[in-house]
Design a protein around this motif. Structure first.
Motif, PDB file in Angstrom:
ATOM      1  N   VAL A 120     -30.233 -12.445  -6.059  1.00  0.00           N
ATOM      2  CA  VAL A 120     -29.685 -12.452  -7.418  1.00  0.00           C
ATOM      3  C   VAL A 120     -28.289 -13.073  -7.409  1.00  0.00           C
ATOM      4  N   LYS A 121     -28.125 -14.055  -8.277  1.00  0.00           N
ATOM      5  CA  LYS A 121     -26.820 -14.702  -8.412  1.00  0.00           C
ATOM      6  C   LYS A 121     -26.480 -14.730  -9.890  1.00  0.00           C
TER       7      LYS A 121
ATOM      8  N   GLY B 137     -26.755 -12.577 -12.101  1.00  0.00           N
ATOM      9  CA  GLY B 137     -27.748 -11.939 -12.961  1.00  0.00           C
ATOM     10  C   GLY B 137     -29.105 -12.622 -13.004  1.00  0.00           C
ATOM     11  N   ARG B 138     -29.278 -13.707 -12.242  1.00  0.00           N
ATOM     12  CA  ARG B 138     -30.570 -14.417 -12.203  1.00  0.00           C
ATOM     13  C   ARG B 138     -31.110 -14.426 -10.775  1.00  0.00           C
ATOM     14  N   VAL B 139     -32.446 -14.465 -10.681  1.00  0.00           N
ATOM     15  CA  VAL B 139     -33.050 -14.596  -9.354  1.00  0.00           C
ATOM     16  C   VAL B 139     -33.031 -16.070  -8.965  1.00  0.00           C
ATOM     17  N   VAL B 140     -32.572 -16.350  -7.752  1.00  0.00           N
ATOM     18  CA  VAL B 140     -32.519 -17.729  -7.268  1.00  0.00           C
ATOM     19  C   VAL B 140     -33.194 -17.792  -5.908  1.00  0.00           C
TER      20      VAL B 140
ATOM     21  N   HIS C 249     -42.386 -16.109  -5.501  1.00  0.00           N
ATOM     22  CA  HIS C 249     -41.697 -16.568  -6.724  1.00  0.00           C
ATOM     23  C   HIS C 249     -42.410 -17.776  -7.339  1.00  0.00           C
TER      24      HIS C 249
ATOM     25  N   VAL D  28     -28.100  -4.979 -13.228  1.00  0.00           N
ATOM     26  CA  VAL D  28     -29.451  -5.438 -12.868  1.00  0.00           C
ATOM     27  C   VAL D  28     -30.215  -4.308 -12.194  1.00  0.00           C
TER      28      VAL D  28
ATOM     29  N   ASP E  40     -32.983 -21.708  -9.701  1.00  0.00           N
ATOM     30  CA  ASP E  40     -33.301 -20.572 -10.550  1.00  0.00           C
ATOM     31  C   ASP E  40     -34.784 -20.223 -10.416  1.00  0.00           C
TER      32      ASP E  40
ATOM     33  N   GLY F 112     -35.941 -16.975 -12.004  1.00  0.00           N
ATOM     34  CA  GLY F 112     -36.351 -16.095 -13.097  1.00  0.00           C
ATOM     35  C   GLY F 112     -35.426 -14.915 -13.356  1.00  0.00           C
ATOM     36  N   ASP F 113     -35.846 -14.088 -14.309  1.00  0.00           N
ATOM     37  CA  ASP F 113     -35.096 -12.893 -14.689  1.00  0.00           C
ATOM     38  C   ASP F 113     -35.459 -11.739 -13.748  1.00  0.00           C
ATOM     39  N   PRO F 114     -34.471 -11.051 -13.197  1.00  0.00           N
ATOM     40  CA  PRO F 114     -34.774 -10.017 -12.201  1.00  0.00           C
ATOM     41  C   PRO F 114     -35.645  -8.872 -12.711  1.00  0.00           C
TER      42      PRO F 114
END
Lengths: 262, 213
Positions: free
Chosen positions: A12-13, A15-18, A236, A65, A28, A30-32
């Motif tokens: 998570v970076k 607030g987003r999953v990378v 992912h 998160v 990027d 997605g949303d965690p």
């Protein structure tokens, strides 16, 4: 019989999953919270979140998160990245994490493992081991890398196997062995690293870095004697589903938690 | 069911994180609240007795908070009760883990999982529960379903008729007990995905049926 676990890992970076390759070039994914719910429904046995932002702003976003994920997803959560004190661990556990993973802070202050284990129990303290092969070393050996959040980090001047054994003695209840050479390559886990760690410690071992197929997972469990396998990009980007991985492992006689019957 | 759902007291005695238990109960339509107040426990429609940690320090916390009799009374009075992990172990007479007597609701002792080469302690992860009996809180759970465990000790009740589930980890141990309106499990339903939530759902349904709300 205790099942072997399949664990999607969400970096998570902000607030987003990378997801990157060899700890670089993060894209990027997605949303965690959405991804956590999706993985839960797919049959993930556990989730690992790594906060790869270094700033203190990032820390608060990460707490948020973890809270939002833990409030909606009812499977075990491990959270790591940037935790430096027992108070940091406590905040993550209160936010809903079941385990905390430490790497750099433990290298700099090994007593943090003991303190954390004493306060929260060994089962809460996970050693995140970022290991890199030492070029040209004969026989093969691995060094511990620290500050690996976004980039390759730096050498800690420690032998990975010796450090893992020491961390387990200090109270780490689980080791996530992440091969920095294999990370994101999808070419298979570092089986030699896993075998060496299995020899040296008795705490549960989680294979990480390099998963490209369910066969790789089988090898990590069978030859590497891992208790759990962690993967990111293949899940992912839907290269393989958790269901496929579980079906394959079950067909090879590995005890797993089946999807349908719970 | 009342539109708001039954009230459920989650007993707080400094034994682990209660957030997931609270959220799981909310998710299945109950009105949970975290409390260490005897009166609030008495007033609630149902009681959840969670817990993680050491037996001795937890029993001392329960005593210091005056919660020993309210918990016993609540079970004896037939109020729906759900014990989780340490909340199962503390129901027995005592534990090999420490010296403090337990609540003594069930005769028997808490024993250590056998330590043998190659088997890791604590028993942590997903394992099968073989169900026996037909308690409504365990209804609709297929036999052999997997639940999430984290523990080094297990309850060994003298009266085997209360055993509602068993799990194998070096030893075949009791992973669930059920009698009258009480159920207690060694695993963590709030960490066991959909099957775990079903237990909470059944528990809430049992309470609703009883209070007729």
């Amino acid at each position: 019989m205790l099942t072997k676990r399949i664990i999607p890992c969400l970096d998570v970076k902000a607030g987003r999953v990378v997801k990157g390759v060899r700890f670089r070039d993060h894209r990027d994914a997605g949303d965690p919270v959405e991804m956590a719910a999706w993985y839960d429904a797919e049959g993930a046995d556990e989730l690992v979140f790594y906060d790869i932002t270094a700033s203190s702003d990032g820390r608060d976003i990460m707490l948020d998160v973890v809270e939002r994920v833990a409030d909606q997803v009812f499977i075990p959560l491990t959270v790591g990245g940037g935790l430096r004190t027992v108070a940091d661990m406590h905040r993550m556990l209160k936010a809903g994490a079941d385990k905390v993973s430490i790497n750099t802070a433990a290298v700099e202050n090994p007593d943090l493992i003991r303190q954390g284990a004493e306060q929260f129990g060994n089962q809460c303290i996970v050693l995140g081991l970022d290991a890199m092969r030492v070029a040209g070393a004969e026989p093969v050996r691995w060094e511990v890398r620290v500050r690996t959040g976004d980039g390759g980090g730096q050498s800690a001047g420690l032998d990975a196997i010796e450090w893992a054994a020491r961390a387990a003695e200090l109270g780490a209840g689980e080791i996530v062995a992440n091969s920095m050479d294999a990370d994101g390559t999808r070419e298979g886990y570092d089986l030699e690293l896993l075998s060496a760690l299995s020899e040296a410690t008795t705490v549960p071992l989680v294979a990480s870095g390099g998963a490209g197929s369910p066969e790789h997972m089988y090898d990590a469990i069978d030859r590497g004697r891992a208790d759990a396998v962690l993967a990111a990009s293949i899940f992912h980007y839907r290269v393989h589903s958790i269901g496929e991985a579980k079906e394959y492992l079950a067909s090879r006689g590995v005890p797993i938690r089946p999807l349908s019957a719970g | 069911m009342s539109r708001a759902g039954p009230t459920i007291a989650i007993i707080d005695y400094q034994a682990g994180n209660l957030r997931s238990v609270h959220k799981a109960l909310e998710k299945v339509g109950a009105r949970p609240f975290i409390t260490s107040d005897a009166r609030a426990i008495e007033d609630a429609d149902g009681v959840v007795f969670p817990g993680q940690g050491a037996c001795d320090s937890s029993m001392r916390q329960l005593k210091a908070r005056g919660l020993v009799s309210p918990i016993r009374a609540s079970i004896a009075g037939g109020k729906p009760f759900l014990g989780i992990c340490l909340g199962l172990q503390l129901l027995l007479d005592g534990s090999d883990e420490g010296n403090e007597p337990g609540l003594g609701v069930l005769a028997g002792r808490v024993k250590a999982l056998p330590r043998e080469l190659g088997r890791k302690i604590p028993h942590m992860g997903w394992n099968r529960v073989e169900l026996c009996g037909s308690h409504p809180v365990l209804a609709g759970i297929p036999n052999g379903s997997h639940f999430y465990f984290v523990h080094s000790f297990y309850a060994d009740p003298d009266d085997t008729s209360v055993v509602a589930g068993t799990t194998s980890y070096g030893v075949e141990f009791c992973s669930a007990v059920a009698w009258d309106n009480a159920v207690a499990v060694q695993f963590h339903p709030e960490k066991s995905g959909a099957m775990g939530l079903r237990i909470y759902e059944n528990f809430v349904r049992q309470i609703t049926a009883r209070v007729g709300a």
